[in-house]
Design a protein around this motif. Sequence first.
Motif, PDB file in Angstrom:
ATOM      1  N   GLU A   1       0.813  -1.217   0.000  1.00 40.95           N
ATOM      2  CA  GLU A   1       0.000   0.000   0.000  1.00 40.95           C
ATOM      3  C   GLU A   1       0.844   1.263   0.000  1.00 40.95           C
ATOM      4  OE1 GLU A   1      -2.828  -0.071   3.231  1.00 40.95           O
ATOM      5  OE2 GLU A   1      -3.084  -2.254   3.054  1.00 40.95           O
ATOM      6  N   GLN A   2       2.155   1.129   0.207  1.00 42.37           N
ATOM      7  CA  GLN A   2       3.053   2.277   0.384  1.00 42.37           C
ATOM      8  C   GLN A   2       2.492   3.241   1.438  1.00 42.37           C
ATOM      9  OE1 GLN A   2       3.907   2.318  -4.267  1.00 42.37           O
ATOM     10  NE2 GLN A   2       5.093   3.901  -3.239  1.00 42.37           N
ATOM     11  N   CYS A   3       2.063   2.641   2.528  1.00 44.22           N
ATOM     12  CA  CYS A   3       1.476   3.401   3.631  1.00 44.22           C
ATOM     13  C   CYS A   3       2.573   3.794   4.618  1.00 44.22           C
ATOM     14  CB  CYS A   3       0.425   2.540   4.342  1.00 44.22           C
ATOM     15  SG  CYS A   3      -0.434   3.365   5.700  1.00 44.22           S
ATOM     16  N   PRO A   4       2.624   5.053   5.045  1.00 43.82           N
ATOM     17  CA  PRO A   4       3.639   5.450   6.024  1.00 43.82           C
ATOM     18  C   PRO A   4       3.573   4.590   7.285  1.00 43.82           C
ATOM     19  CG  PRO A   4       2.574   7.386   5.110  1.00 43.82           C
ATOM     20  CD  PRO A   4       1.795   6.197   4.620  1.00 43.82           C
ATOM     21  N   ALA A   5       4.729   4.276   7.829  1.00 40.10           N
ATOM     22  CA  ALA A   5       4.798   3.413   9.009  1.00 40.10           C
ATOM     23  C   ALA A   5       4.001   3.981  10.171  1.00 40.10           C
ATOM     24  CB  ALA A   5       6.263   3.212   9.415  1.00 40.10           C
ATOM     25  N   ALA A   6       3.986   5.298  10.308  1.00 37.39           N
ATOM     26  CA  ALA A   6       3.283   5.915  11.438  1.00 37.39           C
ATOM     27  C   ALA A   6       1.791   5.605  11.416  1.00 37.39           C
ATOM     28  CB  ALA A   6       3.502   7.424  11.437  1.00 37.39           C
ATOM     29  N   TYR A   7       1.213   5.504  10.226  1.00 39.53           N
ATOM     30  CA  TYR A   7      -0.207   5.162  10.138  1.00 39.53           C
ATOM     31  C   TYR A   7      -0.451   3.689  10.457  1.00 39.53           C
ATOM     32  CZ  TYR A   7      -1.036   9.698   7.907  1.00 39.53           C
ATOM     33  OH  TYR A   7      -1.125  11.045   7.634  1.00 39.53           O
ATOM     34  N   LEU A   8       0.558   2.852  10.241  1.00 42.95           N
ATOM     35  CA  LEU A   8       0.435   1.434  10.578  1.00 42.95           C
ATOM     36  C   LEU A   8       0.475   1.216  12.081  1.00 42.95           C
ATOM     37  CD1 LEU A   8       2.811  -0.084   7.858  1.00 42.95           C
ATOM     38  CD2 LEU A   8       0.318   0.155   7.770  1.00 42.95           C
ATOM     39  N   THR A   9       1.239   2.042  12.775  1.00 46.30           N
ATOM     40  CA  THR A   9       1.381   1.880  14.228  1.00 46.30           C
ATOM     41  C   THR A   9       0.494   2.830  15.022  1.00 46.30           C
ATOM     42  OG1 THR A   9       3.197   3.480  14.388  1.00 46.30           O
ATOM     43  CG2 THR A   9       3.788   1.181  13.919  1.00 46.30           C
ATOM     44  N   GLY A  10       0.012   3.905  14.364  1.00 49.29           N
ATOM     45  CA  GLY A  10      -0.768   4.918  15.080  1.00 49.29           C
ATOM     46  C   GLY A  10       0.086   5.786  15.970  1.00 49.29           C
ATOM     47  N   GLN A  11       1.384   5.816  15.698  1.00 53.67           N
ATOM     48  CA  GLN A  11       2.324   6.518  16.577  1.00 53.67           C
ATOM     49  C   GLN A  11       3.430   7.157  15.750  1.00 53.67           C
ATOM     50  OE1 GLN A  11       5.202   4.023  18.625  1.00 53.67           O
ATOM     51  NE2 GLN A  11       4.879   5.135  20.533  1.00 53.67           N
ATOM     52  N   ALA A  12       3.848   8.345  16.164  1.00 59.32           N
ATOM     53  CA  ALA A  12       5.001   9.008  15.547  1.00 59.32           C
ATOM     54  C   ALA A  12       5.836   9.646  16.649  1.00 59.32           C
ATOM     55  CB  ALA A  12       4.550  10.066  14.545  1.00 59.32           C
ATOM     56  N   TRP A  13       7.121   9.801  16.359  1.00 60.30           N
ATOM     57  CA  TRP A  13       8.054  10.371  17.329  1.00 60.30           C
ATOM     58  C   TRP A  13       8.609  11.687  16.807  1.00 60.30           C
ATOM     59  CZ3 TRP A  13       9.346   8.167  22.090  1.00 60.30           C
ATOM     60  CH2 TRP A  13       8.779   6.913  22.323  1.00 60.30           C
ATOM     61  N   LEU A  14       8.721  12.661  17.696  1.00 60.53           N
ATOM     62  CA  LEU A  14       9.266  13.963  17.344  1.00 60.53           C
ATOM     63  C   LEU A  14      10.057  14.479  18.535  1.00 60.53           C
ATOM     64  CD1 LEU A  14       9.144  15.913  14.897  1.00 60.53           C
ATOM     65  CD2 LEU A  14       7.215  17.046  16.012  1.00 60.53           C
ATOM     66  N   GLN A  15      11.359  14.707  18.324  1.00 64.02           N
ATOM     67  CA  GLN A  15      12.254  15.165  19.398  1.00 64.02           C
ATOM     68  C   GLN A  15      12.146  14.299  20.652  1.00 64.02           C
ATOM     69  OE1 GLN A  15      14.331  17.336  17.317  1.00 64.02           O
ATOM     70  NE2 GLN A  15      14.665  17.928  19.420  1.00 64.02           N
ATOM     71  N   GLY A  16      12.050  12.984  20.429  1.00 64.13           N
ATOM     72  CA  GLY A  16      12.004  12.055  21.547  1.00 64.13           C
ATOM     73  C   GLY A  16      10.663  11.940  22.226  1.00 64.13           C
ATOM     74  N   HIS A  17       9.641  12.597  21.691  1.00 61.74           N
ATOM     75  CA  HIS A  17       8.291  12.541  22.263  1.00 61.74           C
ATOM     76  C   HIS A  17       7.381  11.741  21.338  1.00 61.74           C
ATOM     77  CE1 HIS A  17      10.030  16.053  24.320  1.00 61.74           C
ATOM     78  NE2 HIS A  17       9.167  15.791  25.289  1.00 61.74           N
ATOM     79  N   SER A  18       6.544  10.923  21.925  1.00 55.16           N
ATOM     80  CA  SER A  18       5.622  10.089  21.164  1.00 55.16           C
ATOM     81  C   SER A  18       4.263  10.776  21.034  1.00 55.16           C
ATOM     82  CB  SER A  18       5.449   8.738  21.865  1.00 55.16           C
ATOM     83  OG  SER A  18       4.458   7.970  21.230  1.00 55.16           O
ATOM     84  N   PHE A  19       3.689  10.694  19.834  1.00 50.97           N
ATOM     85  CA  PHE A  19       2.374  11.285  19.589  1.00 50.97           C
ATOM     86  C   PHE A  19       1.496  10.297  18.828  1.00 50.97           C
ATOM     87  CE2 PHE A  19       5.354  14.852  19.785  1.00 50.97           C
ATOM     88  CZ  PHE A  19       4.757  15.629  20.774  1.00 50.97           C
ATOM     89  N   ARG A  20       0.213  10.333  19.150  1.00 53.76           N
ATOM     90  CA  ARG A  20      -0.751   9.558  18.373  1.00 53.76           C
ATOM     91  C   ARG A  20      -0.965  10.241  17.021  1.00 53.76           C
ATOM     92  NH1 ARG A  20      -5.085   6.941  22.361  1.00 53.76           N
ATOM     93  NH2 ARG A  20      -4.214   7.530  24.394  1.00 53.76           N
ATOM     94  N   VAL A  21      -1.154   9.442  16.006  1.00 56.62           N
ATOM     95  CA  VAL A  21      -1.465   9.978  14.687  1.00 56.62           C
ATOM     96  C   VAL A  21      -2.534   9.101  14.038  1.00 56.62           C
ATOM     97  CG1 VAL A  21       0.804  11.008  14.296  1.00 56.62           C
ATOM     98  CG2 VAL A  21       0.378   8.657  13.575  1.00 56.62           C
ATOM     99  N   SER A  22      -3.173   9.654  13.029  1.00 54.82           N
ATOM    100  CA  SER A  22      -4.119   8.908  12.218  1.00 54.82           C
ATOM    101  C   SER A  22      -4.087   9.514  10.823  1.00 54.82           C
ATOM    102  CB  SER A  22      -5.532   8.998  12.808  1.00 54.82           C
ATOM    103  OG  SER A  22      -6.195  10.181  12.370  1.00 54.82           O
ATOM    104  N   PRO A  23      -4.721   8.878   9.839  1.00 49.87           N
ATOM    105  CA  PRO A  23      -4.760   9.471   8.499  1.00 49.87           C
ATOM    106  C   PRO A  23      -5.475  10.815   8.437  1.00 49.87           C
ATOM    107  CG  PRO A  23      -5.205   7.124   8.377  1.00 49.87           C
ATOM    108  CD  PRO A  23      -5.215   7.480   9.830  1.00 49.87           C
ATOM    109  N   ALA A  24      -6.067  11.260   9.544  1.00 48.97           N
ATOM    110  CA  ALA A  24      -6.667  12.595   9.594  1.00 48.97           C
ATOM    111  C   ALA A  24      -5.625  13.670   9.854  1.00 48.97           C
ATOM    112  CB  ALA A  24      -7.743  12.655  10.673  1.00 48.97           C
ATOM    113  N   THR A  25      -4.405  13.273  10.207  1.00 48.76           N
ATOM    114  CA  THR A  25      -3.337  14.225  10.503  1.00 48.76           C
ATOM    115  C   THR A  25      -2.116  13.886   9.652  1.00 48.76           C
ATOM    116  OG1 THR A  25      -2.221  12.928  12.236  1.00 48.76           O
ATOM    117  CG2 THR A  25      -4.132  14.242  12.907  1.00 48.76           C
ATOM    118  N   ILE A  26      -1.324  14.898   9.318  1.00 37.85           N
ATOM    119  CA  ILE A  26      -0.041  14.582   8.706  1.00 37.85           C
ATOM    120  C   ILE A  26       0.865  13.943   9.760  1.00 37.85           C
ATOM    121  CG2 ILE A  26      -0.181  16.404   6.972  1.00 37.85           C
ATOM    122  CD1 ILE A  26       1.823  18.006   8.608  1.00 37.85           C
ATOM    123  N   VAL A  27       1.839  13.214   9.310  1.00 39.27           N
ATOM    124  CA  VAL A  27       2.791  12.576  10.226  1.00 39.27           C
ATOM    125  C   VAL A  27       3.739  13.649  10.759  1.00 39.27           C
ATOM    126  CG1 VAL A  27       4.616  10.860  10.453  1.00 39.27           C
ATOM    127  CG2 VAL A  27       2.629  10.394   8.980  1.00 39.27           C
TER     128      VAL A  27
END
Length: 307
Positions: free
Chosen positions: A91-117
Motif C-alpha cells: 500500500e506504500q502506507c507510512p509506518a506511522a499510520y500502521l502503528t498509530g504513533q510518531a516520534w518527534l524530538q524524543g516525544h511520542s504522539f498519536r497519529v491517524s490518516p486525519a493528521t499529517i505525520v
Amino acid sequence: MLEHHISAAEQASAQRELLTLRDLLRWAVSYLNHDTLSFGHGSDNAWDEAVYLLLHSLNLPLDQLEPFLDARLLASERERYIALITRRVNEQCPAAYLTGQAWLQGHSFRVSPATIVPRSPIAELLEEQLQPWISDPSQVQHALDMCTGSGCLAILCALAFPEARVDAVDLSSEALEVARLNVSDYGLEDRLSLHQSNLFDDLPAQRYDLIICNPPYVNQHSMDNLPKEYLHEPNMALAGGDDGMDLVRRILQAAPDFLQPEGILVLEIGHEYEHFCAAFPELEPVWLSTENSTDQILLLQREQLVS
C-alpha cells in the motif's frame, strides 16, 4: 530486485521459514529497499523502518534491538509483523499510520490518516526554547500553534514554555480529535486549548507573544508529483495552491492582529523558499537553521508584518 509486491504465497513462505528477529529483519529490508518506496515520515532508510516496525509490533523497547536479534518468535508474532511489512510495501502506507504513533524530538504522539505525520523541524527549535530569539522563556505567556494537526507542536510549545497558555487551531474536526487525545496523554488540558477554525477566522480575540505555524505550503507542481506515501496524508494539510503560498498570504496578513507588540511569528515553508521570496519581496525574515535546513523556517517580528 524483488518485485514491488508481497504476494499471499510469499507471506505464507515467510511465516513458515523465518524464525528469529534477525531473519525477519533481513526479509523486511529486502522488500523495503525497493526503489519505488519513499521514506520521510520518521525514518529515512529501510533498516530503521524495519527495526521500528518490528520492535513496535513486539512491544519491545525501541532502542534495544541487539539483545533480541536471535530470539525466536511465536507464529502469531511473525504473522503480525509480516502483515505490517506487507501493508507498508503493497500500500506504500507510512509506518506511522500502521502503528498509530510518531516520534518527534524524543516525544511520542498519536497519529491517524486525519493528521499529517509529525516531522516539522520547528520541533527542534522549540527544544531550544527558540533561543536566542526568546531570551527569557518565562516571558512567553500566550502562544498559538496554527494548523496544529495532531497537536504535536502545540504540546512541545507548552513543554518548552511552562508559564504559557497555548491555543492550538485546526480546521479539521478529525485532526482535533487526535490532538485532544495527545493533549490528554501529556496532561496539558489546563494549559492547552483546542479550537476549530479556518485559520484566524473563528479564533477568540487574543494577543500572543509567539505564534508558530506549519501550514499547508506544497506548491501544485510538487503536489502532482508526490510519492504515494504522502498521498495517504490529508490533502488539506499539504496543498498550498499554485505557488504554495495561498494560506501563507492569509496568515501573514492576519497575524499582526493577534501578536503582542513585541510578538514573533515562526513559520515553516518547507522547500518553498523561492516561491516565498517571489511572493513577499518586501519582507526580510530571519531564516532559522536546523540540523537539516537553513531556509525552511522563518521568523518575523510583528512590526515587520505591520509595515
